[in-house]
Enzyme design. Sequence first.
Site, PDB file in Angstrom:
ATOM      1  N   HIS A 108     -52.649  49.093-172.353  1.00 43.23           N
ATOM      2  CA  HIS A 108     -53.557  48.310-173.188  1.00 43.23           C
ATOM      3  C   HIS A 108     -52.880  46.949-173.364  1.00 43.23           C
ATOM      4  O   HIS A 108     -51.646  46.866-173.404  1.00 43.23           O
ATOM      5  CB  HIS A 108     -53.717  48.898-174.593  1.00 43.23           C
ATOM      6  CG  HIS A 108     -54.231  50.297-174.647  1.00 43.23           C
ATOM      7  ND1 HIS A 108     -53.411  51.382-174.504  1.00 43.23           N
ATOM      8  CD2 HIS A 108     -55.467  50.786-174.886  1.00 43.23           C
ATOM      9  CE1 HIS A 108     -54.135  52.488-174.622  1.00 43.23           C
ATOM     10  NE2 HIS A 108     -55.380  52.159-174.853  1.00 43.23           N
ATOM     11  N   ASP A 111     -50.046  46.882-175.784  1.00 45.04           N
ATOM     12  CA  ASP A 111     -48.870  47.724-175.498  1.00 45.04           C
ATOM     13  C   ASP A 111     -47.791  46.837-174.893  1.00 45.04           C
ATOM     14  O   ASP A 111     -46.600  47.049-175.119  1.00 45.04           O
ATOM     15  CB  ASP A 111     -49.173  48.786-174.427  1.00 45.04           C
ATOM     16  CG  ASP A 111     -50.281  49.733-174.821  1.00 45.04           C
ATOM     17  OD1 ASP A 111     -50.506  49.909-176.029  1.00 45.04           O
ATOM     18  OD2 ASP A 111     -50.905  50.291-173.900  1.00 45.04           O
TER      19      ASP A 111
END
Length: 443
Positions: A108, A111
């Site tokens: 993501h 992240d």
Amino acid sequence: MSQVITGEKEYFQGIPKIQFEGKESDNPFAFKYYDENKVVAGKTLKEHFRFAVAYWHSFCGVGGDPFGPGTKVFPWAEKSDPYAQAKDKMDAAFEFMTKIGAPFYCFHDFDLIDEGDSHSENEKRLQFITDYALEKQKASGVKLLWGTANLFSHPRFMNGAGTNPDFSVVAHAGAQLKNALDATIKLNGENYVFWGGREGYMSLLNTNVKAELDHLARLLHMAKDYARSQGFKGNFFIEPKPMEPTKHQYDFDAATVIGFLREYDLIDDFKLNLEVNHATLAQHTMQHEMQIAANAGLLGSMDANRGDYQNGWDTDQFPTNLNELTEMMLVFLEVGGLQGGGINFDAKLRRNSTDLDDLFHAHIGGMDAFARALITADAILTKSSYSEFKANRYASFQSENGQKFEKGELSLQTLAQISHEMGAPAQISGKQEMIENIINQYL
Ligand code: XUL
Ligand code: CO
């Protein structure tokens, strides 16, 4: 892919590149079944699986739960400066991925680097970390299986992202989505994933489902059009899940998502990314979900994990159940594998698995379990009576009238007439237990 890539510091010290040693080996840091070069059903195991490591669980999630904070101390998360921390985390990630021998990873947007407090700061952060990721990908040969945007963690998304009743939140989601698509394209991501996050509802009393689904479809069209205009040739995947975090997630299961894609004219660009624990939360098996997706030509990718039979949460454990996996791999081989995707370990260590080397045990176990299951499934398909038995159950449709029925050449009156002539059907056993025994025999 070849050598291990570390940054300035080696995070997983004392752990070498994981090798295949075979099932007689007692070395916990070796593969017993996953020999990446082994050819099964015409392809190497590496080519079949295209294993990916999930950035969020493996390098970000420290094990917090509703009853207590995180338990894992990650040495790559020590620096307070977000840029420096993101770089350390990426060094650790590529060291791990090259040591475990995973050819792909997934992330993501946030992240990779912590979220800042404005769109422009976030663009700057993503530019910085994707520049570094490009270097790391080049040096290691590890590739991006898919990118996605986290449109569910920040409190602004508490009522959803694309389905939020407030247009300004939908617009914010669009801006974030654009950046995540840019990052994925820049890193030559092969696919882009939409998991529904908080796209669903808690109560119909305050929800206009029709408007929300229309808005979601509109955003997906915009994302697809934008990415295509930027040269993105990969697949878009939707990841079904029936519940959690919302009571009712719109992308409930494979069949629901296929209906949505057809209804909103997205079926040519989108396929499915199925996840084992999501399938079981929807009261399906993963093999059911795979078969439904494959029937529509939409079996794109898989998130590998498993749930727990004794509770109803998304526990995201690493996959170890050989019977379940073998049944999945039967479908996998029968339908010709995945379309564009791979097998991403969307799985997390237990909260009390706190050593850095636990990440290796988890992935070794998962990769070995898939390998053993695929080898078993291939043997079942090529050596046992399984395929023949299954085909023979439908042999009566090869008769003249059976063929006419399949081709749509019979009216209901003619079908009734045929039945009068055929007389009462004989009982034919489904022989489920016999087939279950075949699976255990070949395991
Ligand atoms: C949540 C889940 C996500 C998606 C990516 O259950 O599976 O991690 O895979 O957003
Ligand atoms: Co997932």
